[in-house]
Design a protein around this motif. Sequence first.
Motif, short mmCIF file in Angstrom:
data_model
loop_
_atom_site.label_atom_id
_atom_site.label_comp_id
_atom_site.label_asym_id
_atom_site.label_seq_id
_atom_site.Cartn_x
_atom_site.Cartn_y
_atom_site.Cartn_z
N ALA A 41 44.94 48.58 24.40
CA ALA A 41 44.68 50.02 24.38
C ALA A 41 45.98 50.83 24.38
CB ALA A 41 43.80 50.41 25.57
N THR A 42 46.96 50.37 25.15
CA THR A 42 48.25 51.06 25.20
C THR A 42 48.96 50.96 23.86
OG1 THR A 42 48.42 50.55 27.55
CG2 THR A 42 50.44 51.23 26.44
N ALA A 43 48.93 49.77 23.25
CA ALA A 43 49.57 49.59 21.94
C ALA A 43 48.93 50.50 20.90
CB ALA A 43 49.47 48.13 21.51
N VAL A 44 47.62 50.59 20.91
CA VAL A 44 46.92 51.46 19.95
C VAL A 44 47.32 52.92 20.18
CG1 VAL A 44 44.65 52.37 19.30
CG2 VAL A 44 44.98 49.91 19.55
N GLU A 45 47.42 53.31 21.42
CA GLU A 45 47.82 54.69 21.74
C GLU A 45 49.23 54.98 21.23
OE1 GLU A 45 46.77 58.41 23.19
OE2 GLU A 45 45.52 56.61 23.08
N PHE A 46 50.16 54.04 21.42
CA PHE A 46 51.52 54.22 20.93
C PHE A 46 51.57 54.25 19.40
CE2 PHE A 46 53.42 52.40 25.06
CZ PHE A 46 53.50 53.66 25.61
N ILE A 47 50.79 53.40 18.76
CA ILE A 47 50.75 53.40 17.29
C ILE A 47 50.18 54.73 16.78
CG2 ILE A 47 49.60 52.37 15.28
CD1 ILE A 47 49.93 49.64 16.76
N ASN A 48 49.14 55.23 17.42
CA ASN A 48 48.60 56.54 17.03
C ASN A 48 49.62 57.65 17.22
OD1 ASN A 48 46.07 55.71 16.17
ND2 ASN A 48 45.16 55.93 18.20
N TYR A 49 50.45 57.54 18.25
CA TYR A 49 51.49 58.54 18.50
C TYR A 49 52.53 58.52 17.40
CZ TYR A 49 55.35 60.95 20.73
OH TYR A 49 56.38 61.82 21.00
N LEU A 50 52.85 57.32 16.87
CA LEU A 50 53.87 57.19 15.85
C LEU A 50 53.42 57.73 14.49
CD1 LEU A 50 55.21 53.62 16.66
CD2 LEU A 50 56.32 55.81 17.14
N THR A 51 52.13 57.67 14.23
CA THR A 51 51.66 58.10 12.91
C THR A 51 51.26 59.54 12.89
OG1 THR A 51 49.41 57.36 13.41
CG2 THR A 51 50.85 55.84 12.25
N GLU A 63 40.96 60.97 32.00
CA GLU A 63 41.57 62.21 31.51
C GLU A 63 41.11 63.41 32.34
OE1 GLU A 63 41.18 65.01 27.56
OE2 GLU A 63 41.12 62.83 27.28
N ARG A 64 39.83 63.44 32.66
CA ARG A 64 39.29 64.55 33.46
C ARG A 64 39.82 64.52 34.89
NH1 ARG A 64 37.12 68.74 31.08
NH2 ARG A 64 35.80 68.99 32.89
N VAL A 65 39.87 63.32 35.48
CA VAL A 65 40.32 63.19 36.87
C VAL A 65 41.82 63.49 36.98
CG1 VAL A 65 40.72 61.51 38.73
CG2 VAL A 65 38.52 61.59 37.57
N ARG A 66 42.62 62.93 36.07
CA ARG A 66 44.07 63.11 36.12
C ARG A 66 44.52 64.47 35.58
NH1 ARG A 66 47.12 59.77 33.04
NH2 ARG A 66 48.87 60.10 34.43
N GLY A 67 43.69 65.08 34.76
CA GLY A 67 44.04 66.39 34.20
C GLY A 67 45.05 66.33 33.08
N THR A 68 45.26 65.15 32.50
CA THR A 68 46.21 65.00 31.41
C THR A 68 45.73 63.92 30.45
OG1 THR A 68 48.53 64.63 30.85
CG2 THR A 68 47.66 63.32 32.64
N ARG A 69 46.18 64.05 29.21
CA ARG A 69 45.82 63.06 28.19
C ARG A 69 47.09 62.35 27.77
NH1 ARG A 69 41.65 62.53 24.07
NH2 ARG A 69 42.56 61.42 22.32
N ASP A 70 47.23 61.09 28.17
CA ASP A 70 48.42 60.33 27.83
C ASP A 70 48.10 58.84 27.72
OD1 ASP A 70 48.13 59.55 30.47
OD2 ASP A 70 49.97 60.50 31.17
N TRP A 71 49.13 58.04 27.49
CA TRP A 71 48.97 56.62 27.28
C TRP A 71 48.47 55.90 28.53
CZ3 TRP A 71 51.77 53.23 30.24
CH2 TRP A 71 52.87 53.74 30.91
N LYS A 72 48.71 56.49 29.69
CA LYS A 72 48.28 55.86 30.94
C LYS A 72 46.75 55.79 31.03
CE LYS A 72 52.40 57.54 33.18
NZ LYS A 72 52.94 58.56 34.06
N ASN A 73 46.08 56.81 30.53
CA ASN A 73 44.62 56.78 30.50
C ASN A 73 44.12 55.62 29.63
OD1 ASN A 73 44.68 59.10 32.03
ND2 ASN A 73 44.30 60.45 30.30
N ALA A 74 44.76 55.44 28.48
CA ALA A 74 44.38 54.34 27.59
C ALA A 74 44.62 53.00 28.27
CB ALA A 74 45.15 54.42 26.28
N MET A 75 45.76 52.85 28.94
CA MET A 75 46.09 51.60 29.60
C MET A 75 45.08 51.27 30.71
SD MET A 75 49.45 50.52 31.79
CE MET A 75 49.04 51.70 33.05
N ILE A 76 44.81 52.23 31.56
CA ILE A 76 43.87 52.00 32.66
C ILE A 76 42.46 51.80 32.12
CG2 ILE A 76 42.87 53.00 34.74
CD1 ILE A 76 45.59 54.49 35.10
#
Length: 146
Positions: free
Chosen positions: A136-146, A92-105
Motif C-alpha cells: 500500500a505504501t509503494a502504491v501511494e508513493f508511485i501515485n505521488y510520482l505520477t 484519514e478522518r481520525v488523523r485529520g490528514t491524507r498521507d502515505w502513513k494512512n496507506a501503510m497502516i
Amino acid sequence: MPRSSFSGMISGPKVDVIIDLGNPLLNHTVDGFLKIGTVAATRAAAEDAYHVVKKGSISTHDAEHTLKKMCKEGAYWGTVAGVYVGAEYGLERVRGTRDWKNAMIGGAVTGALVSAATNKGRDKVVVDAITGGAIATAVEFINYLT
C-alpha cells in the motif's frame, strides 16, 4: 550516444457508482468493494473465456463453474478492497490528514485481518501485515510520482 525519451499519459475510463448509505465511511467501503469486486469477477470471466476458446467448446458445467468462480473472486477481492479503503478512510478522518502513513497502516491492518481470517498462524499474520503495509505504501508513493 543519442538519447530519446517518451512522455505520455495513460488514463482509463472513469466509473462512478454513487450509493449513499448515509455514512461516508460506509460509502467509501462499499465503493471499493464494488469496483475491485467487479474487476476481479471480470478477470475470472476473461480467464475462463480463454480456456473455453482454447478448448473449442463450452458446456453447461463450464458456464456454471465460471459463474461460481466470478462470484467467489469478486466477493473475495471486493472484501479485501473494502476493508482497505475503509481502514484508510477511517485513518484519514481520525488523523485529520491524507498521507502515505494512512496507506501503510491501512494496508497493514488489511493484511493482518485477511491473514487472521485464514487461520494460518501468528507468524503468517505478521508477515502479511508487513506485506500489506509495504504494498500500500509503494502504491501511494508511485501515485505521488505520477
